[in-house]
Design a protein around this motif. Structure first.
Motif, short mmCIF file in Angstrom:
data_model
loop_
_atom_site.label_atom_id
_atom_site.label_comp_id
_atom_site.label_asym_id
_atom_site.label_seq_id
_atom_site.Cartn_x
_atom_site.Cartn_y
_atom_site.Cartn_z
N SER A 298 -6.61 1.59 18.79
CA SER A 298 -5.28 1.49 18.19
C SER A 298 -4.55 2.83 18.20
O SER A 298 -3.33 2.88 18.20
CB SER A 298 -5.39 0.95 16.77
OG SER A 298 -6.23 1.79 16.01
N THR A 299 -5.28 3.94 18.20
CA THR A 299 -4.66 5.26 18.21
C THR A 299 -5.68 6.30 18.66
O THR A 299 -6.89 6.08 18.50
CB THR A 299 -4.13 5.66 16.80
OG1 THR A 299 -3.69 7.01 16.84
CG2 THR A 299 -5.21 5.54 15.75
N GLY A 300 -5.22 7.42 19.18
CA GLY A 300 -6.12 8.51 19.54
C GLY A 300 -6.22 9.52 18.42
O GLY A 300 -6.80 10.60 18.59
N ARG A 301 -5.66 9.21 17.25
CA ARG A 301 -5.59 10.20 16.17
C ARG A 301 -6.75 10.12 15.19
O ARG A 301 -6.74 10.76 14.16
CB ARG A 301 -4.23 10.08 15.47
CG ARG A 301 -3.14 10.40 16.45
CD ARG A 301 -1.77 10.41 15.91
NE ARG A 301 -0.87 10.96 16.93
CZ ARG A 301 0.40 11.22 16.75
NH1 ARG A 301 0.95 10.97 15.58
NH2 ARG A 301 1.12 11.74 17.71
N TYR A 302 -7.73 9.30 15.50
CA TYR A 302 -8.93 9.23 14.69
C TYR A 302 -10.02 10.02 15.42
O TYR A 302 -9.87 10.40 16.59
CB TYR A 302 -9.34 7.76 14.51
CG TYR A 302 -10.36 7.56 13.41
CD1 TYR A 302 -9.99 7.74 12.08
CD2 TYR A 302 -11.66 7.20 13.70
CE1 TYR A 302 -10.93 7.57 11.06
CE2 TYR A 302 -12.60 7.02 12.70
CZ TYR A 302 -12.22 7.21 11.39
OH TYR A 302 -13.16 7.04 10.40
N HIS A 303 -11.13 10.28 14.76
CA HIS A 303 -12.21 11.08 15.34
C HIS A 303 -13.52 10.42 14.88
O HIS A 303 -13.85 10.47 13.69
CB HIS A 303 -12.07 12.51 14.79
CG HIS A 303 -12.93 13.54 15.44
ND1 HIS A 303 -12.42 14.74 15.89
CD2 HIS A 303 -14.26 13.58 15.67
CE1 HIS A 303 -13.40 15.48 16.39
NE2 HIS A 303 -14.53 14.79 16.26
N GLU B 228 0.48 13.64 11.92
CA GLU B 228 1.94 13.74 11.96
C GLU B 228 2.44 14.97 11.22
O GLU B 228 3.41 15.61 11.63
CB GLU B 228 2.56 12.45 11.40
CG GLU B 228 2.47 11.34 12.46
CD GLU B 228 2.73 9.95 11.94
OE1 GLU B 228 3.05 9.81 10.73
OE2 GLU B 228 2.60 8.99 12.74
N LYS B 229 1.76 15.34 10.15
CA LYS B 229 2.20 16.49 9.35
C LYS B 229 1.80 17.82 10.00
O LYS B 229 2.56 18.78 9.99
CB LYS B 229 1.58 16.37 7.96
CG LYS B 229 2.15 17.36 6.96
CD LYS B 229 1.74 17.01 5.55
CE LYS B 229 2.24 18.07 4.60
NZ LYS B 229 1.62 17.96 3.29
N HIS B 230 0.58 17.89 10.57
CA HIS B 230 0.06 19.18 11.05
C HIS B 230 -0.06 19.26 12.57
O HIS B 230 -0.49 20.29 13.09
CB HIS B 230 -1.33 19.43 10.44
CG HIS B 230 -1.33 19.47 8.94
ND1 HIS B 230 -0.95 20.58 8.22
CD2 HIS B 230 -1.64 18.52 8.03
CE1 HIS B 230 -1.04 20.32 6.92
NE2 HIS B 230 -1.46 19.07 6.78
N ASP B 231 0.24 18.18 13.24
CA ASP B 231 0.13 18.12 14.70
C ASP B 231 -1.31 18.45 15.15
O ASP B 231 -1.50 19.12 16.18
CB ASP B 231 1.15 19.07 15.35
CG ASP B 231 1.39 18.67 16.81
OD1 ASP B 231 1.18 17.48 17.12
OD2 ASP B 231 1.73 19.55 17.62
N SER B 232 -2.27 18.05 14.34
CA SER B 232 -3.67 18.26 14.72
C SER B 232 -4.54 17.23 14.01
O SER B 232 -4.14 16.64 13.00
CB SER B 232 -4.13 19.68 14.33
OG SER B 232 -4.16 19.79 12.93
N CYS B 233 -5.74 17.06 14.54
CA CYS B 233 -6.66 16.05 14.00
C CYS B 233 -7.31 16.55 12.70
O CYS B 233 -7.80 17.68 12.62
CB CYS B 233 -7.73 15.75 15.04
SG CYS B 233 -9.19 14.93 14.40
N LEU B 234 -7.33 15.69 11.69
CA LEU B 234 -7.92 16.03 10.39
C LEU B 234 -9.40 16.39 10.54
O LEU B 234 -9.90 17.34 9.93
CB LEU B 234 -7.76 14.83 9.45
CG LEU B 234 -8.24 14.94 8.01
CD1 LEU B 234 -7.42 13.99 7.15
CD2 LEU B 234 -9.70 14.60 7.84
N ASP C 124 -5.18 5.58 8.24
CA ASP C 124 -3.84 5.96 7.80
C ASP C 124 -3.81 7.45 7.41
O ASP C 124 -2.86 8.17 7.74
CB ASP C 124 -3.41 5.11 6.59
CG ASP C 124 -3.16 3.66 6.99
OD1 ASP C 124 -3.03 3.40 8.20
OD2 ASP C 124 -3.11 2.80 6.09
N ILE C 125 -4.87 7.90 6.72
CA ILE C 125 -4.92 9.31 6.29
C ILE C 125 -5.00 10.22 7.52
O ILE C 125 -4.32 11.25 7.58
CB ILE C 125 -6.13 9.52 5.34
CG1 ILE C 125 -5.86 8.81 4.01
CG2 ILE C 125 -6.39 11.01 5.11
CD1 ILE C 125 -7.06 8.71 3.10
N ALA C 126 -5.79 9.80 8.53
CA ALA C 126 -5.91 10.62 9.75
C ALA C 126 -4.57 10.69 10.48
O ALA C 126 -4.18 11.75 10.98
CB ALA C 126 -6.99 10.03 10.66
#
Ligand SMILES: [Zn+2]
Ligand SMILES: [Zn+2]
Length: 340
Positions: free
Chosen positions: A294-299, A194-200, A187-189
């Protein structure tokens, strides 16, 4: 059959698995945790005792010549005392005050080497290759199992790290539920994306490389560092440079380099800390239950954690850890002994 139960006060899931009390050295006691050794006698993971484990799901024999063994270099078997058991259908959730769900999942053990006393930092390149490709094989297989939503690959080495059999082995535990900590990290990632348009994690990697103070080692595919807010002494992260959510998506070159890095980090720990127990683990994105991420927004990333302190009353009460070692200091110490 194991079951998941949710604590209504914390919403944290627990696996209730009474079958596991039958496994060797189930409970840690002071005499066991100090330096009790089991030896090779009756070890279910030693060559010749293959009948003591459930039937193999994988046998690798590439490095067996190096090991003077004509049978296998790595084998993977279902855990004899699984924390979770697989069911084709997901169990019903009982939506009353106490929520419980059937403990649906899979649990395998990979025997890293036929040699009972061989530590990972003593292994040859070909052994490391066999182990890391066995990890990848089992991980990719687990992804395809229906209903599986989270997979954790981990090693417990030593009683302080939760190990019940001293013969070197690694475990892979897949679950039809996403544990709370993994969901929270995801969720944090996603919020960061969503806020920065980049991966944490890509940003964390940039920041660590800019500051340099906590970097242990930079390689072609990974950056090894001690995180800014390390929870325990010498907590070490291995973050891939390439943005990939799932460990199953690594290339062969990346996987091999990860294996060599794990070996080198453990060698450095040994040089610096003497004897130590440790965990290492792979943190990867949850799945949607149909073999897709589930998403590509994790690393995805790996962590190596020597067990130098025990969570005490304050940590249990608050979830806030007290770390007596600054990550800048521990990273500097490890940097001085790295050979790469
Ligand atoms: Zn053994
Ligand atoms: Zn990233």
């Amino acid at each position: 059959m194991p079951e998941f139960r949710q604590n209504p006060a914390t919403r944290q899931w627990v696996i209730l698995s009474p079958e596991r009390t039958s496994r060797p050295n189930c409970f840690i006691t002071p005499s066991k945790s100090a330096d009790a050794k089991q030896g090779e006698l009756n070890c279910p993971f030693c060559p010749g005792n293959e009948h003591m484990t459930p039937p193999e799901t994988l046998r690798v024999s590439n490095a067996c010549v190096v090991l003077g063994n004509d049978k296998w270099s790595v084998r993977s078997v279902p855990n004899k005392y699984p924390a979770l058991a697989y069911a084709r259908e997901n169990g019903e959730t009982h939506e009353n005050f106490f929520v419980k769900v059937q403990g649906n999942g899979c649990h395998e053990v990979m025997v890293d080497t036929p040699l009972h006393f061989q530590a990972m930092h003593e292994m040859s390149d070909s052994q490391i290759r066999d182990i890391i490709f066995a990890y990848l094989n089992r991980y990719r297989e687990f992804i395809t199992i229906p209903h599986i939503r989270s997979i954790v690959l981990f090693k417990n080495a030593g009683a302080m790290a939760g190990c019940s059999i001293e013969h070197p082995h690694t475990q892979i535990l897949a679950s039809a539920l996403v544990p709370r900590d993994i969901q929270e990290r995801l969720d944090i990632a996603i919020q960061h994306y969503e806020k920065h348009d980049s991966c944490l994690y890509c940003r964390m990697l940039d920041m660590e490389l800019r500051e340099k103070k906590r970097i242990v080692l930079e390689t072609e595919h990974f950056v090894v560092f001690h995180p800014f807010a390390s929870k325990s002494p010498y907590e070490t992260w291995i973050l891939p440079r390439r943005h990939t959510s799932c460990f199953g998506e690594v290339t062969e070159l990346e996987a091999l380099e990860l294996g060599f890095l794990l070996r080198e980090i453990l060698r450095c720990f040994g040089e610096e800390l003497g004897a130590f127990d440790y965990n290492y683990l792979v943190q990867s994105v949850p799945l949607n239950g149909n073999g897709r991420v589930s998403t590509g927004r994790y690393h995805w990333h790996a962590q190596v954690i020597p067990k130098l302190t025990m969570p005490a009353g304050f940590e249990v009460a608050t979830g806030m850890y007290i770390n007596p070692v600054m990550p800048e200091a521990s990273a500097k110490t490890l940097r001085s002994v790295v050979i790469w």
